[in-house]
Design a protein around this motif. Structure first.
Motif, PDB file in Angstrom:
ATOM      1  N   GLU A  70      -6.360   2.138  -2.221  1.00  0.00           N
ATOM      2  CA  GLU A  70      -7.120   2.188  -3.607  1.00  0.00           C
ATOM      3  C   GLU A  70      -6.880   1.053  -4.437  1.00  0.00           C
ATOM      4  O   GLU A  70      -7.973   0.475  -5.029  1.00  0.00           O
ATOM      5  CB  GLU A  70      -6.742   3.690  -4.365  1.00  0.00           C
ATOM      6  N   ASP A  71      -5.658   0.694  -4.640  1.00  0.00           N
ATOM      7  CA  ASP A  71      -5.281  -0.390  -5.542  1.00  0.00           C
ATOM      8  C   ASP A  71      -5.814  -1.925  -4.727  1.00  0.00           C
ATOM      9  O   ASP A  71      -6.501  -2.665  -5.649  1.00  0.00           O
ATOM     10  CB  ASP A  71      -3.667  -0.607  -5.525  1.00  0.00           C
ATOM     11  N   GLY A  72      -5.774  -2.153  -3.544  1.00  0.00           N
ATOM     12  CA  GLY A  72      -6.461  -3.237  -3.001  1.00  0.00           C
ATOM     13  C   GLY A  72      -7.914  -3.376  -3.195  1.00  0.00           C
ATOM     14  O   GLY A  72      -8.417  -4.498  -3.418  1.00  0.00           O
ATOM     15  N   LEU A  73      -8.540  -2.253  -2.990  1.00  0.00           N
ATOM     16  CA  LEU A  73      -9.926  -2.266  -2.926  1.00  0.00           C
ATOM     17  C   LEU A  73     -10.446  -2.478  -4.478  1.00  0.00           C
ATOM     18  O   LEU A  73     -11.213  -3.111  -4.716  1.00  0.00           O
ATOM     19  CB  LEU A  73     -10.619  -0.981  -2.331  1.00  0.00           C
ATOM     20  N   SER A  74      -9.538  -1.830  -5.424  1.00  0.00           N
ATOM     21  CA  SER A  74      -9.660  -1.879  -6.794  1.00  0.00           C
ATOM     22  C   SER A  74      -9.539  -3.450  -7.188  1.00  0.00           C
ATOM     23  O   SER A  74     -10.377  -4.067  -7.950  1.00  0.00           O
ATOM     24  CB  SER A  74      -9.065  -1.151  -7.509  1.00  0.00           C
ATOM     25  N   VAL A  75      -8.615  -4.131  -6.670  1.00  0.00           N
ATOM     26  CA  VAL A  75      -8.496  -5.526  -7.156  1.00  0.00           C
ATOM     27  C   VAL A  75      -9.676  -6.398  -6.495  1.00  0.00           C
ATOM     28  O   VAL A  75     -10.278  -7.148  -7.460  1.00  0.00           O
ATOM     29  CB  VAL A  75      -7.275  -5.945  -6.443  1.00  0.00           C
ATOM     30  N   LEU A  86     -14.220   5.212  -5.676  1.00  0.00           N
ATOM     31  CA  LEU A  86     -14.354   4.982  -4.266  1.00  0.00           C
ATOM     32  C   LEU A  86     -15.525   5.937  -4.022  1.00  0.00           C
ATOM     33  O   LEU A  86     -15.529   7.015  -4.428  1.00  0.00           O
ATOM     34  CB  LEU A  86     -13.212   5.284  -3.482  1.00  0.00           C
ATOM     35  N   ASP A  87     -16.232   5.451  -3.009  1.00  0.00           N
ATOM     36  CA  ASP A  87     -17.280   6.710  -2.696  1.00  0.00           C
ATOM     37  C   ASP A  87     -16.637   7.556  -1.683  1.00  0.00           C
ATOM     38  O   ASP A  87     -15.444   7.281  -1.338  1.00  0.00           O
ATOM     39  CB  ASP A  87     -18.300   5.915  -1.682  1.00  0.00           C
ATOM     40  N   SER A  88     -17.257   8.620  -1.483  1.00  0.00           N
ATOM     41  CA  SER A  88     -16.290   9.800  -0.721  1.00  0.00           C
ATOM     42  C   SER A  88     -15.978   9.316   0.628  1.00  0.00           C
ATOM     43  O   SER A  88     -15.022   9.859   0.845  1.00  0.00           O
ATOM     44  CB  SER A  88     -17.363  10.995  -0.995  1.00  0.00           C
ATOM     45  N   LYS A  96      -7.211  10.215   5.167  1.00  0.00           N
ATOM     46  CA  LYS A  96      -7.049  10.709   6.497  1.00  0.00           C
ATOM     47  C   LYS A  96      -5.945   9.768   7.254  1.00  0.00           C
ATOM     48  O   LYS A  96      -5.306  10.146   8.205  1.00  0.00           O
ATOM     49  CB  LYS A  96      -8.430  10.730   7.484  1.00  0.00           C
ATOM     50  N   GLU A  97      -6.028   8.495   6.733  1.00  0.00           N
ATOM     51  CA  GLU A  97      -4.949   7.668   7.315  1.00  0.00           C
ATOM     52  C   GLU A  97      -3.498   7.626   6.817  1.00  0.00           C
ATOM     53  O   GLU A  97      -2.695   7.303   7.345  1.00  0.00           O
ATOM     54  CB  GLU A  97      -5.463   6.067   7.168  1.00  0.00           C
ATOM     55  N   GLY A  98      -3.578   8.802   6.138  1.00  0.00           N
ATOM     56  CA  GLY A  98      -2.168   9.104   5.435  1.00  0.00           C
ATOM     57  C   GLY A  98      -1.751   8.090   4.269  1.00  0.00           C
ATOM     58  O   GLY A  98      -0.229   8.107   4.188  1.00  0.00           O
ATOM     59  N   HIS A  99      -2.642   7.338   3.624  1.00  0.00           N
ATOM     60  CA  HIS A  99      -1.924   6.494   2.815  1.00  0.00           C
ATOM     61  C   HIS A  99      -1.831   7.050   1.247  1.00  0.00           C
ATOM     62  O   HIS A  99      -1.404   6.608   0.452  1.00  0.00           O
ATOM     63  CB  HIS A  99      -2.880   5.202   2.514  1.00  0.00           C
ATOM     64  N   VAL A 100      -2.560   8.334   0.975  1.00  0.00           N
ATOM     65  CA  VAL A 100      -2.596   8.873  -0.504  1.00  0.00           C
ATOM     66  C   VAL A 100      -1.159   9.813  -0.585  1.00  0.00           C
ATOM     67  O   VAL A 100      -0.875  10.482   0.260  1.00  0.00           O
ATOM     68  CB  VAL A 100      -3.934   9.493  -0.591  1.00  0.00           C
TER      69      VAL A 100
END
Length: 100
Positions: A70-75, A86-88, A96-100
């Protein structure tokens, strides 16, 4: 229906739910031109408005795995403008990748 005098399209929907779905599921294009939708009410001025800001959905290709957060895409999105969300699909994939 296109009004040739104003250059505006008007659409009629069979229900408020259909109207809301159209407004929520955009952006919409006609012949590769962005169609900016606005809900009509009796106080709306039907003249074309100068558009200063438009919300757009941006699809990013080739994002490195190390930036896929989320941070990387935000940058990355900040380089284009002000990211809102982010879109759904991306959010679900990220979760699902377990990053949140």
């Amino acid at each position: 229906m296109l009004n040739l005098f104003t250059g505006l399209f008007s659409f009629q929907f069979s229900s408020i739910e259909d109207l809301d779905a159209m407004l929520e599921n955009g952006p919409w294009f006609i012949r590769n031109n962005l169609l900016i939708q606005k809900k009509w009410n009796p106080d709306v001025n039907l003249l074309k408005e100068d558009v200063g800001n438009v919300l757009v959905w941006v699809k990013l290709h080739g994002v490195l795995v190390t930036a896929f957060s989320e941070d990387g895409l935000s940058v990355i999105a900040t380089k284009l403008g002000t990211p809102l969300m982010l879109d759904s699909y991306t959010s679900d994939m990220y979760s699902k990748e377990g990053h949140v």
